[in-house]
Design a protein around this motif. Structure first.
Motif, short mmCIF file in Angstrom:
data_model
loop_
_atom_site.label_atom_id
_atom_site.label_comp_id
_atom_site.label_asym_id
_atom_site.label_seq_id
_atom_site.Cartn_x
_atom_site.Cartn_y
_atom_site.Cartn_z
N GLU A 24 -59.31 -3.36 9.34
CA GLU A 24 -59.06 -3.51 10.79
C GLU A 24 -57.64 -3.85 11.40
N LEU A 25 -56.69 -4.08 10.34
CA LEU A 25 -55.50 -4.22 10.79
C LEU A 25 -54.55 -3.30 10.77
N PRO A 26 -53.59 -2.93 11.57
CA PRO A 26 -52.58 -1.75 11.65
C PRO A 26 -51.61 -1.94 10.29
N TRP A 27 -51.12 -0.76 10.04
CA TRP A 27 -49.83 -0.68 9.37
C TRP A 27 -48.67 -0.74 10.20
N VAL A 28 -47.62 -1.87 9.98
CA VAL A 28 -46.61 -2.06 10.92
C VAL A 28 -45.54 -1.41 10.23
N PRO A 29 -44.91 -0.70 11.16
CA PRO A 29 -43.49 0.09 10.32
C PRO A 29 -42.57 -1.14 9.87
N GLN A 30 -41.88 -0.87 8.66
CA GLN A 30 -41.04 -1.81 8.26
C GLN A 30 -39.51 -1.03 7.97
N GLY A 31 -39.69 0.18 7.93
CA GLY A 31 -38.58 1.25 7.45
C GLY A 31 -38.90 2.47 7.38
N GLU A 32 -38.13 3.20 7.11
CA GLU A 32 -38.38 4.88 6.77
C GLU A 32 -39.34 5.02 5.68
N ARG A 33 -40.54 5.41 6.11
CA ARG A 33 -41.63 5.56 5.14
C ARG A 33 -42.22 4.27 4.46
N VAL A 34 -41.86 3.24 5.30
CA VAL A 34 -42.25 1.72 4.67
C VAL A 34 -43.23 1.19 5.55
N TRP A 35 -44.33 0.53 5.23
CA TRP A 35 -45.10 -0.21 6.26
C TRP A 35 -45.65 -1.55 5.42
N PHE A 36 -45.95 -2.42 6.28
CA PHE A 36 -46.85 -3.62 5.86
C PHE A 36 -48.19 -3.77 6.90
N LYS A 37 -49.01 -4.25 5.99
CA LYS A 37 -50.18 -4.62 6.61
C LYS A 37 -50.28 -6.24 6.55
N PRO A 38 -50.26 -6.96 7.44
CA PRO A 38 -50.28 -8.33 7.17
C PRO A 38 -51.44 -8.94 7.14
N LEU A 39 -51.65 -9.97 6.20
CA LEU A 39 -52.94 -10.47 6.02
C LEU A 39 -53.05 -11.84 6.43
N ARG A 40 -52.09 -12.48 5.99
CA ARG A 40 -51.73 -14.16 6.63
C ARG A 40 -50.49 -14.45 6.71
N PHE A 41 -50.50 -15.68 7.88
CA PHE A 41 -48.91 -16.04 7.91
C PHE A 41 -49.25 -17.71 7.94
N ASP A 42 -48.73 -18.41 6.96
CA ASP A 42 -48.69 -19.70 6.79
C ASP A 42 -47.69 -20.43 7.34
N LEU A 43 -47.47 -20.82 8.48
CA LEU A 43 -46.28 -21.26 9.31
C LEU A 43 -45.78 -22.68 8.70
N ALA A 44 -46.77 -23.36 8.20
CA ALA A 44 -46.51 -24.68 7.62
C ALA A 44 -45.61 -24.53 6.54
N THR A 45 -45.96 -23.58 5.43
CA THR A 45 -45.25 -23.60 4.20
C THR A 45 -44.36 -22.28 4.08
N GLY A 46 -44.38 -21.24 5.12
CA GLY A 46 -43.54 -20.38 4.87
C GLY A 46 -43.83 -19.16 3.90
N ARG A 47 -45.28 -19.29 3.58
CA ARG A 47 -45.75 -18.20 3.01
C ARG A 47 -46.55 -17.06 3.61
N TRP A 48 -46.29 -15.98 3.36
CA TRP A 48 -47.03 -14.83 4.11
C TRP A 48 -47.59 -13.80 2.94
N ILE A 49 -48.66 -13.28 3.27
CA ILE A 49 -49.41 -12.24 2.67
C ILE A 49 -49.38 -10.99 3.28
N ASN A 50 -49.21 -9.81 2.64
CA ASN A 50 -49.28 -8.51 2.95
C ASN A 50 -49.34 -7.62 2.11
N VAL A 51 -49.98 -6.32 2.43
CA VAL A 51 -49.63 -5.24 1.65
C VAL A 51 -48.57 -4.42 2.06
N LEU A 52 -47.67 -3.95 1.18
CA LEU A 52 -46.56 -3.19 1.32
C LEU A 52 -47.13 -1.77 0.80
N LYS A 53 -46.83 -0.67 1.82
CA LYS A 53 -46.91 0.66 1.71
C LYS A 53 -46.00 1.26 1.47
#
Length: 161
Positions: A24-53
């Motif tokens: 249900e989440l979009p693929w967000v462009p990161q660069g040429e032929r590179v995207w990420f799908k964000p899953l979580r952003f932990d603003l307290a610890t600086g951790r984030w989880i994503n799928v890189l494509k």
């Protein structure tokens, strides 16, 4: 610690369980032929989880991770680091220590690579002279996701905790 005490700690932290439906989440462009799908952003610890494509072969800029470790789990396709002799294939878990410098490469013949990454701290993209080109962290990734949703008219999901 009793079950009651454990439940109280969880309640006090305000971190309820949540199931994130990645389809249900979009693929967000990161660069040429590179995207990420964000899953979580932990603003307290600086951790984030994503799928890189990455679609097709190519390189993701040389980079260094600061402020924490990185773990990656290859879901689809294959990739490796130019500076290493292993190849990540579906089912491979990759651990990257803080400060490690490497260049992600998807080889010729791989149609698409997808890897789940759990990142802490900052990713510093650097050139061959170790000069900083730009950097990403939990805040810049969240900002990129929210901007993309706004531009596409997508209602962003609250992925922060």
């Amino acid at each position: 610690m009793t079950q009651e005490q454990t439940e109280q700690v969880i309640s006090d932290l305000g971190l309820p369980d949540q199931a994130i439906q990645s389809d249900e989440l979009p693929w967000v462009p990161q660069g040429e032929r590179v995207w990420f799908k964000p899953l979580r952003f932990d603003l307290a610890t600086g951790r984030w989880i994503n799928v890189l494509k990455v679609e097709g072969s190519g390189k993701v800029n040389r980079h260094r991770h600061t402020g924490g470790q990185v773990m990656g789990f290859c879901i689809k396709g294959s990739w490796h680091y130019l500076e290493r002799d292993w190849v990540a294939r579906p089912g491979t878990l990759v651990y990257e220590p803080p400060g490690d410098i490497h260049t992600l490469v998807v080889d010729e013949g791989v149609e698409e690579m997808q890897t789940l990454f759990i990142l802490e701290g900052t990713v510093q993209y650097i050139d061959d002279n170790d000069d900083l080109i730009y950097q990403d962290d939990v805040f810049s990734k969240l900002e990129r996701y929210l901007k993309f949703c706004d531009e596409q008219g997508i209602e962003p999901q609250d992925l922060r905790y």
